[in-house]
Design a protein around this motif. Structure first.
Motif, PDB file in Angstrom:
ATOM      1  N   UNK A 121       0.533  -1.053  -0.312  1.00  0.00           N
ATOM      2  CA  UNK A 121       0.256   0.327  -0.158  1.00  0.00           C
ATOM      3  C   UNK A 121       0.762   1.269   0.088  1.00  0.00           C
ATOM      4  N   UNK A 122       2.262   1.054  -0.389  1.00  0.00           N
ATOM      5  CA  UNK A 122       3.243   2.298  -0.075  1.00  0.00           C
ATOM      6  C   UNK A 122       3.481   2.844   0.727  1.00  0.00           C
ATOM      7  N   UNK A 123       3.335   2.322   2.416  1.00  0.00           N
ATOM      8  CA  UNK A 123       4.429   2.683   3.537  1.00  0.00           C
ATOM      9  C   UNK A 123       5.660   1.947   3.219  1.00  0.00           C
ATOM     10  N   UNK A 124       6.395   2.043   3.372  1.00  0.00           N
ATOM     11  CA  UNK A 124       7.931   1.632   4.706  1.00  0.00           C
ATOM     12  C   UNK A 124       6.825   1.023   5.596  1.00  0.00           C
ATOM     13  N   UNK A 125       7.712   0.247   6.466  1.00  0.00           N
ATOM     14  CA  UNK A 125       7.370  -0.689   7.758  1.00  0.00           C
ATOM     15  C   UNK A 125       8.513  -1.368   8.304  1.00  0.00           C
ATOM     16  N   UNK A 126       8.255  -1.699   9.472  1.00  0.00           N
ATOM     17  CA  UNK A 126       9.147  -2.049  10.339  1.00  0.00           C
ATOM     18  C   UNK A 126       8.269  -3.056  11.797  1.00  0.00           C
ATOM     19  N   UNK A 127       8.752  -4.170  11.602  1.00  0.00           N
ATOM     20  CA  UNK A 127       8.250  -4.850  12.866  1.00  0.00           C
ATOM     21  C   UNK A 127       9.269  -5.231  14.216  1.00  0.00           C
ATOM     22  N   UNK A 128       8.605  -4.690  15.123  1.00  0.00           N
ATOM     23  CA  UNK A 128       8.798  -4.319  16.860  1.00  0.00           C
ATOM     24  C   UNK A 128       8.218  -5.752  17.697  1.00  0.00           C
ATOM     25  N   UNK A 129       9.308  -5.680  18.156  1.00  0.00           N
ATOM     26  CA  UNK A 129       7.912  -6.206  19.535  1.00  0.00           C
ATOM     27  C   UNK A 129       7.572  -5.245  20.484  1.00  0.00           C
ATOM     28  N   UNK A 130       6.406  -5.367  21.186  1.00  0.00           N
ATOM     29  CA  UNK A 130       5.950  -4.671  21.319  1.00  0.00           C
ATOM     30  C   UNK A 130       6.340  -3.462  22.997  1.00  0.00           C
ATOM     31  N   UNK A 131       7.402  -4.611  23.684  1.00  0.00           N
ATOM     32  CA  UNK A 131       7.792  -3.962  24.912  1.00  0.00           C
ATOM     33  C   UNK A 131       8.994  -3.148  24.213  1.00  0.00           C
ATOM     34  N   UNK A 132       9.501  -2.526  22.811  1.00  0.00           N
ATOM     35  CA  UNK A 132      10.577  -2.212  21.905  1.00  0.00           C
ATOM     36  C   UNK A 132       9.720  -0.775  21.567  1.00  0.00           C
ATOM     37  N   UNK A 133       8.520  -0.882  20.978  1.00  0.00           N
ATOM     38  CA  UNK A 133       8.163   0.469  20.242  1.00  0.00           C
ATOM     39  C   UNK A 133       7.297   0.897  20.736  1.00  0.00           C
ATOM     40  N   UNK A 134       7.570   1.323  21.824  1.00  0.00           N
ATOM     41  CA  UNK A 134       6.555   2.762  22.523  1.00  0.00           C
ATOM     42  C   UNK A 134       7.044   3.428  21.864  1.00  0.00           C
ATOM     43  N   UNK A 135       7.631   4.108  21.877  1.00  0.00           N
ATOM     44  CA  UNK A 135       8.817   5.248  21.026  1.00  0.00           C
ATOM     45  C   UNK A 135       8.288   5.195  19.906  1.00  0.00           C
ATOM     46  N   UNK A 136       8.131   4.123  18.777  1.00  0.00           N
ATOM     47  CA  UNK A 136       7.089   4.805  17.535  1.00  0.00           C
ATOM     48  C   UNK A 136       5.316   4.300  17.302  1.00  0.00           C
ATOM     49  N   UNK A 137       4.892   3.432  18.473  1.00  0.00           N
ATOM     50  CA  UNK A 137       3.578   3.392  18.352  1.00  0.00           C
ATOM     51  C   UNK A 137       3.275   5.028  19.275  1.00  0.00           C
ATOM     52  N   UNK A 138       4.096   5.979  19.952  1.00  0.00           N
ATOM     53  CA  UNK A 138       3.220   6.890  19.827  1.00  0.00           C
ATOM     54  C   UNK A 138       3.920   7.972  18.991  1.00  0.00           C
ATOM     55  N   UNK A 139       4.027   8.214  17.383  1.00  0.00           N
ATOM     56  CA  UNK A 139       4.012   8.990  16.381  1.00  0.00           C
ATOM     57  C   UNK A 139       3.930   8.061  14.860  1.00  0.00           C
ATOM     58  N   UNK A 140       3.568   7.170  15.293  1.00  0.00           N
ATOM     59  CA  UNK A 140       2.911   6.702  14.072  1.00  0.00           C
ATOM     60  C   UNK A 140       2.157   4.790  14.419  1.00  0.00           C
ATOM     61  N   UNK A 141       1.452   5.326  13.227  1.00  0.00           N
ATOM     62  CA  UNK A 141       0.188   4.741  12.434  1.00  0.00           C
ATOM     63  C   UNK A 141       1.017   2.663  13.372  1.00  0.00           C
ATOM     64  N   UNK A 142      -0.588   1.965  13.126  1.00  0.00           N
ATOM     65  CA  UNK A 142       0.127   0.508  13.952  1.00  0.00           C
ATOM     66  C   UNK A 142      -0.551  -0.988  13.811  1.00  0.00           C
ATOM     67  N   UNK A 143      -0.662  -1.592  14.122  1.00  0.00           N
ATOM     68  CA  UNK A 143      -0.803  -2.819  13.777  1.00  0.00           C
ATOM     69  C   UNK A 143      -0.090  -3.209  14.958  1.00  0.00           C
ATOM     70  N   UNK A 144      -1.458  -4.086  16.180  1.00  0.00           N
ATOM     71  CA  UNK A 144      -0.243  -4.868  17.127  1.00  0.00           C
ATOM     72  C   UNK A 144      -1.546  -5.862  16.885  1.00  0.00           C
TER      73      UNK A 144
END
Length: 421
Positions: free
Chosen positions: A265-288
């Motif tokens: 769909x045209x987005x750059x994306x990355x996988x993260x463990x939830x415990x390490x993703x707090x900073x990204x989840x504050x400023x990027x859309x996400x699927x959990x």
């Protein structure tokens, strides 16, 4: 003197054509991103190629990505299909040139052509189509080749082949262009065959994703060394993001399938463990992605309540289970769903098998983007270094608005409020 013998056609396995297109974000409420008219066109073109062709044994007529099995490695499957194809048929639309995934398919095939030899030997193996017309201010040199298909039909340049496919009033023109395109494909594949050869993978021909991605796929699942008592360890690994809920039926971790959806769909994306993703989840859309067995550990409820507290609206959760798993996760799925509701996330989806997981993902990615645009942080406006050109230098066409720059069914990647990239 005997006439020259007809050049023998290769007996190796191959495919007449590979259809490439820009995936569209599903409309609200839709469950999948497959474009129904792309599928219709593929079927019509395959039928016409089959009617005209004389394929050797084992040679397939056509390929497009809806043929890839649910649990396959998408990028590997595409590279194999691109290496088998004789003719590459891109459906050009405004969205095509903003989708790294679609452009990566084209660049992979072009690289294969370049490795095959001089351009005169590879002419005709790229057969572009104008699928959706472009606004007059948007120019791409590739469009000239697409327009060649129907220069004698004015409506083709005005409305594109998708309109011909959709509307009965264009049936005559549609069948003419379909026959013309199929004839070009058959002529090239049978008289100037490339034969199967290696095509570079998409990761080899596209730019690496930015360090700060557009989208995040976070995973909340136990690791192999911290499983609940008596939980079957199959599918678990040293990291939650490597979790495979469907075991051997999937070639890649579940998070990688979600990333592939975002990239299509045209987005750059990355996988993260939830415990390490707090900073990204504050400023990027996400699927959990949530494994409900995370709730089976002692004192898990209190821990999860703290972890999930304060999740943003643009984090869209999916509870993932497997109906074929002999260990019933219903109790834990209900408990996790309630914890997510209590954390302020009213829309919690559940996938109980791989088809549901695959079909839900485009809608979830799109919903996360939509929520981020609605509630996300407003980035400060960074004025351009150069003066803004005066409107006296050229007015946009009548009726132009920023929203009309790309057709609604083929949107360009969405950006946060005020983000200037």
């Amino acid at each position: 003197m005997n006439p020259p013998a007809e050049r023998p056609r290769p007996a190796a396995r191959g495919t007449y054509f590979f259809l490439s297109y820009a995936h569209s974000a599903p409309a609200p409420g839709a469950r999948a991103d497959a474009d129904v008219w792309v599928g219709q066109f593929f079927g019509d073109l395959a039928d016409e190629v089959r009617r005209q062709a004389r394929p050797v044994a084992g040679m397939r007529i056509g390929f497009f990505d809806q043929h890839i099995p649910l649990g396959a490695d998408w990028k590997a499957a595409l590279a194999e299909a691109l290496g088998d194809a004789e003719v590459f048929v891109p459906l050009y639309s405004p969205g095509y040139f903003s989708r790294p995934w679609a452009l990566g398919e084209q660049e992979s095939f072009r690289a294969r052509l370049a490795a095959a030899g001089p351009a005169r030997r590879t002419a005709g193996h790229l057969a572009p189509v104008l699928w959706i017309p472009f606004p007059p201010w948007e120019a791409h040199p590739e469009l000239d080749g697409a327009l060649d298909l129907g220069r004698d039909i004015p409506e083709y340049a005005e409305d594109g082949l998708r309109a011909f496919c959709m509307l009965a009033s264009y049936r005559t023109q549609y069948e003419l262009l379909l026959s013309r395109l199929a004839s070009r494909i058959v002529h090239t594949a049978e008289r100037r065959p490339l034969g199967p050869s290696r095509a570079p993978g998409l990761d080899e021909v596209t730019r690496p994703g930015p360090a700060d991605p557009d989208f995040v796929v976070a995973v909340l699942a136990p690791t192999r060394d911290r499983l609940p008592v008596d939980r079957n360890p199959a599918g678990y690994a040293v990291s939650g993001r490597l979790w495979r809920p469907y075991g051997r039926r999937q070639e890649l971790p579940a998070a990688e399938y979600a990333v592939s959806t975002a990239e299509r769909l045209g987005l750059s994306a990355r996988t993260e463990d939830f415990a390490q993703a707090a900073g990204l989840l504050e400023r990027r859309p996400a699927v959990l992605l949530v494994d409900p067995w995370i709730a089976a550990a002692p004192d898990a409820s209190a821990l999860l309540t703290r972890m999930l507290h304060g999740l943003r609206e643009w984090v869209v959760p999916l509870v993932v289970t497997d109906d074929d798993d002999t260990q019933d996760a219903s109790r834990w799925a209900s408990e996790v769903t309630q914890l997510l509701h209590d954390a302020g996330l009213p829309q919690v989806k559940r996938a109980c098998n791989m088809p549901e997981f695959v079909n839900l993902m485009p809608a979830l990615v799109t919903e996360a983007r939509r929520q981020f645009l609605k509630y996300g942080p407003v980035a400060p406006f960074d004025p351009p270094a150069e003066p803004v050109p005066s409107l006296r230098d050229g007015l946009p066409p009548a009726g132009f608005t920023p929203e009309s720059a790309s057709p609604p069914d083929d949107p360009a990647p969405l950006r946060p409020h005020g983000e200037n990239r």
